[in-house]
Design an enzyme around this catalytic site. Structure first.
Site, PDB file in Angstrom:
ATOM      1  N   HIS A 131       0.834  -1.212   0.000  1.00 22.84           N
ATOM      2  CA  HIS A 131       0.000   0.000   0.000  1.00 22.84           C
ATOM      3  C   HIS A 131       0.868   1.262   0.000  1.00 22.84           C
ATOM      4  CE1 HIS A 131      -3.636   2.393   1.226  1.00 22.84           C
ATOM      5  NE2 HIS A 131      -2.681   3.179   1.683  1.00 22.84           N
ATOM      6  N   GLU A 132       1.756   1.351   0.960  1.00 19.20           N
ATOM      7  CA  GLU A 132       2.572   2.565   1.066  1.00 19.20           C
ATOM      8  C   GLU A 132       3.488   2.728  -0.142  1.00 19.20           C
ATOM      9  OE1 GLU A 132       1.727   4.807   2.990  1.00 19.20           O
ATOM     10  OE2 GLU A 132       0.398   3.550   4.208  1.00 19.20           O
TER      11      GLU A 132
ATOM     12  N   HIS B 170       1.605   4.516  -2.833  1.00 19.28           N
ATOM     13  CA  HIS B 170       1.722   5.973  -2.695  1.00 19.28           C
ATOM     14  C   HIS B 170       3.107   6.408  -3.194  1.00 19.28           C
ATOM     15  CE1 HIS B 170      -1.928   6.809  -0.490  1.00 19.28           C
ATOM     16  NE2 HIS B 170      -1.611   6.034   0.540  1.00 19.28           N
TER      17      HIS B 170
ATOM     18  N   HIS C  91       3.335   6.854  -6.827  1.00 13.78           N
ATOM     19  CA  HIS C  91       2.670   8.101  -7.222  1.00 13.78           C
ATOM     20  C   HIS C  91       3.678   9.257  -7.138  1.00 13.78           C
ATOM     21  CE1 HIS C  91      -1.593  10.144  -6.908  1.00 13.78           C
ATOM     22  NE2 HIS C  91      -1.080  10.243  -8.097  1.00 13.78           N
TER      23      HIS C  91
HETATM   24 ZN   LIG Z   1      -2.857   5.215   1.997  1.00 14.73          ZN
END
Ligand SMILES: [Zn+2]
Length: 713
Positions: A498-499, A502, A505
């Site tokens: 998940h991290e 990010h 991104h």
């Molecule tokens: Zn998040």
């Protein structure tokens, strides 16, 4: 798990300062401060070897001062306003402040101490006032407006036009278009709102403390472990209740200990302590505050030209309007109700099978749901852990998936200074071997680290400023004893993916302007890349590559993988149900009109849930109105739906991959080019539509959770 973003207009600005504010007396101090000039380390990485804890405060102060000088120069420029001398100049302003802020936020969250805490307390109100000083500068806004009004004649490229629009909207949203009299009214409303929000927060903390369940004898706590009972006795002693037991309240309606408490009367008492914590008619009751906050927000929205606060708050989100949010939630309700009812039936059957004679209530749900899960899926965390060794998960899982999809590669380096020995640094190379970015990770739990996990930047990417991304991930995974492998749970594996989503991104950011670059995106979009990246954790090629037993070298057995997958759909009716109910409470409170009288909070809550069909049987909202911190004091008003909206986006995008050959370089490149590299350089709706060829829909989201729409096959 949102990445931390500064609220400053030029949040990721970084530039070599050409003009230094003239300040003779401060010259020596400025020279000595490691933030005074850009870092000379690769990619301007923060020079943690030279930064002292006492440098942050002066750097933030000097940074604000410098930016005010820059802003004044822009606002008072004798030359006619142009895109270059105003909008671009704004992007370039605040370089020192940004450098200091990004490094400071990182350390105060991940590695704090008394000095850093004090700096935060001292500087937070000054930073807020600094932000206001920029947005409420009417000469500055006059120039922005002149350029905005002439935008059709300026022949701006699309990204520049987007920046102009975002800046202009930001000023207008803050009240720049109002008459002086209305600005004064707005300031009054903001002030009262801020005061009430602070009071709400303080009462909530006090109420949670006072609402803890006090138990007289140990037998009532049957089911808790010896350590948990000891902790309850210790908490009681600390509170001057020696000989008793205290169970403190968590933020949510459901309390984790309800899973293990065997005594039904204790469960009911604990649940009711949680449910009524802020509704006891004492000094901690929040209802009076809430009905006034709701009024104030509606009045503020009206002043700024919106029909209600939700419309005001949603203006720059992907959903854009309250109608779109309402439509989204209401589409999910029937399937969720269906699944929750099915779960309730299975749970009731388990209660009956255990020879108990009662009807399922909310305080029974978690306990008997866990029993159903165990009976049907029998997933043992200890059986899984040997397959999830942190370093292998990172290198052969998280990084491997990114290499397969996007062609990027990683190499650890040990020459860059870090703020704690647990922090690791990697060079990130693009598909052609050139340096794309730096990636830092700080995974292990520490006492001086905030809870949860997050991503942010030390340096934001911008072509205008000539900067490449320096990105970091922080988590709170258990640290092993020296020399032992770090074996983590599948939840932890998911957090790492998940991290890093990010992170991608940020790493793939390819924009011209810092404030539109990378993860600087709307609340209902920002979790899309991160949740999307979670999908690869269970993708067969990726999973087999990293889930290898650290002792035996054996790959994770298929049977175990199946168990993980199956167990993930159990309980989705409840968890989605409580989120949708809370989302609707948030929306209904913020759809009120300015002339609404002060409302009875409980009556409104009951009606709001019933009217929106989110009054699911035995599935109360995750947060009740009177203790819903996100919406009353944490800046998430009319925004709680955003988490689920992002789930719709990520599941739908993943289904595009499934329909187009899965994990391939070509598919990854498409996602990188059309989503991950774009930041906020375009509106989110058209961005998604261009990627997929259609608008997002809830089909894959329901399917991944094992939810089906009633009366459909
Ligand atoms: Zn998040």
């Amino acid at each position: 798990m949102l990445p931390f973003r500064t609220l400053c207009l030029t949040s990721a600005a970084l530039v070599t300062l050409c003009v230094m504010p003239v300040s003779l007396g401060a010259a020596t101090a400025v020279d000595a401060n490691p933030f005074a000039a850009p870092s000379t380390l690769p990619l301007q990485a923060p020079p943690f070897d030279r930064i002292k804890d006492t440098d942050y405060g002066p750097a933030l102060e000097e940074g604000m001062q410098r930016q005010i000088v820059e802003i004044d120069a822009i606002a008072n420029n004798k030359a006619k306003p142009t895109f270059e001398n105003t909008i671009v100049a704004l992007e370039k302003s605040g370089a020192m402040l940004t450098r200091a802020q990004l490094a400071f936020f990182a350390v105060v969250q991940a590695n704090t101490n008394d000095t850093l805490d004090k700096t935060q307390t001292d500087e937070a109100p000054k930073l807020a006032a600094h932000n206001d000083a920029i947005f409420l500068n009417s000469r500055l806004f006059g120039r922005v407006k002149a350029i905005y009004d002439a935008r059709d004649k300026l022949k701006l490229d699309p990204e520049s036009l987007q920046l102009l629009k975002v800046d202009y909207d930001g000023f207008v949203h803050a009240g720049a278009l109002l008459s002086e009299a209305d600005k004064a009214k707005l300031r009054e409303l903001n002030k009262e709102d801020a005061t009430l929000e602070t009071a709400f927060q303080q009462r909530l903390i006090a109420a949670a403390k006072a609402g803890a369940l006090v138990v007289d004898n140990k037998a009532e706590l049957a089911g808790l472990t010896d350590d948990e009972i000891k902790a309850a006795a210790h908490t009681a002693e600390e509170r001057g209740l020696k000989g008793k037991y205290v169970l403190p309240l968590q933020n949510t309606t459901q309390q984790p200990k309800l899973s293990s408490l065997e005594n039904r009367a204790t469960r009911e008492k604990l649940f009711n302590s949680s449910w009524t914590r802020t509704e006891k008619g004492d000094a901690n009751d929040t209802r009076e505050l809430i009905s006034r906050i709701a009024q104030l927000r509606a009045q503020k929205a009206q002043l700024l030209g919106y029909p209600n606060h939700a419309a005001y708050a949603l203006y720059d989100q992907m959903a854009k309007t309250p109608e779109a949010v309402e439509n989204f939630i209401s589409q999910l309700v029937p399937a969720t109700a269906n699944k929750a009812a099915d779960e309730a039936r299975q749970i009731q059957a388990m209660i009956d099978a255990k020879g108990k004679h009662f009807d399922l209530k909310p305080w029974d749900w978690q306990r008997y749901s866990d029993m159903v899960r165990k009976a049907n899926y029998d997933l043992d965390d200890n059986e899984l852990r040997p397959y999830f060794e942190l370093n292998k998960v990172l290198i052969d899982g998280v990084f491997y998936a990114a290499t397969q999809l996007y062609g990027i590669t990683f190499r650890e380096r040990h020459d860059l200074p870090v703020y704690h020995p647990d922090v690791r640094v990697f060079d990130v190379f693009d598909k052609d071997g050139s340096q794309l970015a730096l990636f830092y990770c700080d995974y292990f739990k520490r006492d001086n680290k905030a809870g949860g996990a997050w991503m942010s930047n030390f340096v934001g990417q911008s072509k205008l400023l000539g900067t490449k991304p320096v990105v970091y991930n922080v988590a709170n995974l258990p640290k092993p004893a020296p020399g032992q492998p770090a074996l983590i749970s599948f939840d932890d594996v998911t957090t790492m993916f998940h991290e890093f989503g990010h992170g991608l991104h940020g790493l793939f950011a390819n924009g011209h302007y810092p404030s539109l670059s990378g993860a600087n995106t709307a609340r209902d979009f920002v979790e899309f890349p991160s949740q999307f990246n979670e999908h690869w954790a269970l993708y067969p090629d990726v999973l087999k590559h990293y889930a290898v037993n650290y002792k035996t070298g054996a790959t994770i057995p298929d049977a175990l993988v199946e168990k993980i997958k199956k167990s993930q759909t159990w309980g989705q009716g409840y968890s989605l149900g409580e989120l949708l109910a809370a989302s609707q409470l948030d929306m209904q409170w913020h759809l009120l009109k300015a002339d609404t009288p002060k409302l009875d909070v409980d009556a409104f809550e009951t009606k709001a849930l019933a009217d929106t069909h989110t009054d699911f049987a035995n599935v109360p909202p995750r947060y009740r109105t009177s203790y819903f911190l996100h919406i009353w004091a944490n800046g998430y008003s009319a925004g709680y739906y955003a988490y689920q909206w992002s789930v719709m986006l990520d599941d739908d995008a993943y289904s595009w991959f499934e329909h187009n050959g899965g994990l391939t370089r070509a598919n990854g490149q498409r996602f990188r080019d059309m989503i991950l590299s774009k930041g906020h350089s375009e509106d989110y709706g058209p961005m998604f539509r261009a990627f997929y060829g259609k608008d997002p829909d809830i089909g894959p989201m329901l399917e991944h959770r094992g939810l089906t729409i009633p009366n459909k096959s």
